[in-house]
Design a protein around this motif. Structure first.
Motif, mmCIF file in Angstrom:
data_model
loop_
_atom_site.group_PDB
_atom_site.id
_atom_site.type_symbol
_atom_site.label_atom_id
_atom_site.label_comp_id
_atom_site.label_asym_id
_atom_site.label_seq_id
_atom_site.Cartn_x
_atom_site.Cartn_y
_atom_site.Cartn_z
ATOM 1 N N ILE A 253 -27.393 -40.995 21.123
ATOM 2 C CA ILE A 253 -26.642 -40.363 20.026
ATOM 3 C C ILE A 253 -27.292 -40.698 18.692
ATOM 4 C CG2 ILE A 253 -24.430 -40.362 18.799
ATOM 5 C CD1 ILE A 253 -23.092 -40.825 21.566
ATOM 6 N N ARG A 254 -27.666 -41.958 18.529
ATOM 7 C CA ARG A 254 -28.276 -42.390 17.265
ATOM 8 C C ARG A 254 -29.585 -41.657 16.989
ATOM 9 N NH1 ARG A 254 -27.637 -47.278 18.330
ATOM 10 N NH2 ARG A 254 -29.694 -47.776 19.159
ATOM 11 N N LYS A 255 -30.368 -41.401 18.044
ATOM 12 C CA LYS A 255 -31.653 -40.713 17.885
ATOM 13 C C LYS A 255 -31.516 -39.192 17.822
ATOM 14 C CE LYS A 255 -34.069 -44.336 20.481
ATOM 15 N NZ LYS A 255 -34.734 -44.659 21.783
ATOM 16 N N GLY A 256 -30.316 -38.694 18.037
ATOM 17 C CA GLY A 256 -30.121 -37.248 18.010
ATOM 18 C C GLY A 256 -30.531 -36.552 19.291
ATOM 19 N N GLU A 257 -30.748 -37.310 20.367
ATOM 20 C CA GLU A 257 -31.117 -36.708 21.646
ATOM 21 C C GLU A 257 -29.941 -35.999 22.303
ATOM 22 O OE1 GLU A 257 -34.506 -40.149 22.603
ATOM 23 O OE2 GLU A 257 -32.609 -40.103 23.709
ATOM 24 N N SER B 165 -25.517 -42.330 9.109
ATOM 25 C CA SER B 165 -24.933 -43.552 9.673
ATOM 26 C C SER B 165 -25.784 -44.067 10.830
ATOM 27 C CB SER B 165 -23.512 -43.287 10.166
ATOM 28 O OG SER B 165 -22.982 -44.448 10.787
ATOM 29 N N THR B 166 -25.949 -45.396 10.893
ATOM 30 C CA THR B 166 -26.731 -46.010 11.977
ATOM 31 C C THR B 166 -25.979 -47.171 12.622
ATOM 32 O OG1 THR B 166 -27.842 -47.476 10.400
ATOM 33 C CG2 THR B 166 -28.944 -45.381 10.935
ATOM 34 N N VAL B 167 -24.648 -47.191 12.507
ATOM 35 C CA VAL B 167 -23.883 -48.279 13.123
ATOM 36 C C VAL B 167 -24.133 -48.281 14.632
ATOM 37 C CG1 VAL B 167 -22.103 -48.495 11.356
ATOM 38 C CG2 VAL B 167 -21.857 -46.753 13.146
ATOM 39 N N PRO B 168 -24.054 -49.458 15.279
ATOM 40 C CA PRO B 168 -24.596 -49.605 16.640
ATOM 41 C C PRO B 168 -23.918 -48.815 17.753
ATOM 42 C CG PRO B 168 -23.494 -51.617 15.919
ATOM 43 C CD PRO B 168 -23.626 -50.752 14.714
ATOM 44 N N LEU B 169 -22.642 -48.494 17.608
ATOM 45 C CA LEU B 169 -21.940 -47.773 18.678
ATOM 46 C C LEU B 169 -21.499 -46.381 18.225
ATOM 47 C CD1 LEU B 169 -19.677 -50.574 20.266
ATOM 48 C CD2 LEU B 169 -21.939 -49.793 20.999
ATOM 49 N N LEU B 170 -22.173 -45.832 17.250
ATOM 50 C CA LEU B 170 -21.743 -44.554 16.672
ATOM 51 C C LEU B 170 -21.594 -43.476 17.743
ATOM 52 C CD1 LEU B 170 -21.121 -42.934 14.098
ATOM 53 C CD2 LEU B 170 -23.549 -42.306 14.034
ATOM 54 N N GLY B 171 -20.374 -42.908 17.793
ATOM 55 C CA GLY B 171 -20.125 -41.764 18.654
ATOM 56 C C GLY B 171 -19.893 -42.061 20.113
ATOM 57 N N ILE C 179 -14.784 -52.611 17.492
ATOM 58 C CA ILE C 179 -15.593 -51.537 18.087
ATOM 59 C C ILE C 179 -15.531 -50.275 17.234
ATOM 60 C CG2 ILE C 179 -15.397 -52.475 20.426
ATOM 61 C CD1 ILE C 179 -13.400 -50.159 21.010
ATOM 62 N N LYS C 180 -14.395 -50.040 16.586
ATOM 63 C CA LYS C 180 -14.295 -48.874 15.693
ATOM 64 C C LYS C 180 -15.199 -49.053 14.476
ATOM 65 C CE LYS C 180 -9.648 -47.106 16.784
ATOM 66 N NZ LYS C 180 -8.294 -46.843 16.222
ATOM 67 N N ASP C 181 -15.226 -50.268 13.934
ATOM 68 C CA ASP C 181 -16.102 -50.529 12.785
ATOM 69 C C ASP C 181 -17.571 -50.317 13.153
ATOM 70 O OD1 ASP C 181 -13.922 -51.135 11.222
ATOM 71 O OD2 ASP C 181 -14.187 -53.314 11.354
ATOM 72 N N ALA C 182 -17.877 -50.478 14.446
ATOM 73 C CA ALA C 182 -19.254 -50.276 14.912
ATOM 74 C C ALA C 182 -19.526 -48.818 15.270
ATOM 75 C CB ALA C 182 -19.526 -51.160 16.119
#
Length: 486
Positions: free
Chosen positions: A31-35, A81-87, A125-128
């Protein structure tokens, strides 16, 4: 799912059919990489959850809210956003308070109770960047080891529908094993993470007691309760530990076990174990030895198991009434301990009447409780230090559970090593780490002839969670057994 669950307005696209197989770290990275998008990933999980609803792993899923959260995450990523658990959607045991989402504690009377704030671990986990996919089914008030809930149904084992999932974090373990979520938050007092992890073939991590926040999670015992997690790999547990504690993630390195010393206590932890589980455990020990580990046998004493069982279950039962009453008051939950007791299923109400209520025939006296805290627990720790200090072991090995998952219809009295014993024996091995608060992790290490998962538990000294996670990752890599979604 609950009756109010909304219907998806669109089907998941064809290309997402394999998305449920992604682990937590892999999904977060994609998700972070847009894949992939969070919306596509979440849609695939919702579709799978509907398909496997018969497993009873969730009490509540609000699909409309979940999809909105996924779309918001995709917008946040587009904004940088680049938080570790985004999405990434995660399961949460329904003993955790969740803002705006019903929290039942497994009780019929609280089916429609909606908290105004999140438990601390949920907020972390939400903050992440993660969001709550749904609230996992559990044993009423987390008081049980098999996964039966009178109101919300028996959680079924994804590997065999006629088998129990383990408990009390039953739905959390089964939902990860079934590929409905990549990870889920659970709770462990005497084995409620590690027992279902073993039965369902996933990784179950119980941190050192107090390492992860417990505020906002329905308690049993303030001395023993621990929040923790289920995932499909140790790597994913490392990521969650980093997110929840804020500590730097443990660095995973090394492909062998040279220089590692591991202990096991056959007289204590192979005393009542099914032959298939014992055979697999001894095979694992030999493989770890072949990978360079030094294996030392220790003897914790003839009375060790009795000492641990008596002290831990006594603390467990003695603290329940006060812990629950305080939790209800502190968080303005619209019920009382007495009302909860009156509404319990008959078997559980009988058990509480016997060991939890102060006048119960099996209740622990104040004197016995103080002795358990001040005499027995230090003695248990002294015995365990036989391995950790005197012999220099980094961890103690044992089968997580003495048998594979029992049949649902045989869950009150289970058959282990030719004997019919109480289902409480399912926690015979997990209870030792709980007794003194040590961190423990259960890894899937193979299957029985009936294709039922078998777990290996590693317990480590107090506060050595990051060392334990590194070691567990190396063991996982050597054994090569990966938990798989059905």
């Amino acid at each position: 799912m609950n009756d109010t669950t909304a219907t998806l307005s669109h089907r998941a696209p064809q290309e997402v059919v394999d998305l449920p197989s992604l682990g937590l770290a892999a999904a977060a990275a994609a998700i972070r990489k847009g894949e992939i998008t969070s919306e596509a990933y979440t849609s695939a999980l919702l579709l799978r959850a509907r398909t496997l609803a018969e497993l009873n792993t969730f009490i509540t899923i609000d699909e409309a809210v979940v999809l909105t959260a996924a779309r918001d995450a995709d917008k946040a990523r587009a904004a940088g956003s680049t938080v570790p658990l985004l999405g990434v959607p995660l399961g949460v045991k329904d003993s955790y308070l969740t803002k705006g989402l019903p929290t039942s504690l497994g009780l019929d009377s609280l089916a429609h109770f909606v908290p105004h704030r999140d438990a601390d671990a949920v907020r972390a986990i939400k903050d992440a960047g993660a969001f709550v996919f749904g609230k996992n089914n559990l044993v009423e008030m987390s008081y049980g080891l098999t996964g039966h809930n009178a109101r919300y149904g028996q959680v079924k084992n994804p590997h065999a529908r006629g088998r129990v999932s383990g408990g009390s974090s039953s739905g959390s373990a089964a939902s990860v094993a079934a590929g409905l979520v990549p990870a889920s938050l659970g709770g462990d007092t005497v084995g409620s993470i590690r027992v279902p992890a073993s039965f369902c073939g996933v990784v179950g991590f119980k941190p050192t007691t107090g390492r992860w926040p417990r505020n906002g999670v329905a308690p049993i015992s303030h001395t023993l309760d621990t929040t923790g997690a289920f995932a499909r790999s140790v790597e994913d547990c490392v990521l969650l530990d980093h997110v929840v504690t804020g500590e730097q993630a443990a660095e995973i390195s090394g492909h062998d076990l040279k220089g590692v010393r591991l202990a096991f206590a056959p007289r204590q932890f192979l005393e009542l174990v099914d032959s298939e589980v014992e055979t697999r455990f001894l095979e694992v020990v030999r493989r770890l030895q072949d990978a360079g580990a030094e294996i030392v046998e220790v003897d914790l004493g003839n009375d060790f198991n009795v000492l641990v069982q008596t002290a831990t279950w006594g603390i467990f039962a003695h603290e329940t009434m006060g812990a629950i009453s305080e939790f209800l008051r502190r968080h303005d939950i619209p019920t009382t301990f007495e009302a909860i007791y009156d509404g319990l299923k008959p078997q559980l109400r009988q058990a509480w009447g016997h060991i939890v209520l102060p006048g119960g025939a099996g209740a622990t006296s104040v004197e016995a409780y103080q002795s358990a805290l001040n005499v027995s627990r230090p003695e248990i720790q002294r015995r365990l230090d036989t391995a950790f200090v005197a012999r220099g072991a980094q961890a103690i090995l044992q089968p997580t559970t003495p048998c594979t998952a029992p049949l649902i219809e045989e869950q009150a009295t289970v058959h282990i090593a030719g004997q019919d014993v109480s289902y409480l024996a399912l926690a015979n091995h997990t209870v030792s780490a709980s007794s003194v608060g040590m961190p423990g992790i259960s890894l899937p290490v193979g299957s029985s002839r009936a294709d039922l998962p078998i777990g290996l538990e590693l317990d480590a000294p107090l506060g050595s969670d990051r060392t334990l996670l590194v070691l567990a990752r190396r063991v996982e890599g050597i054994l090569g057994y990966k938990s798989t979604a059905i």
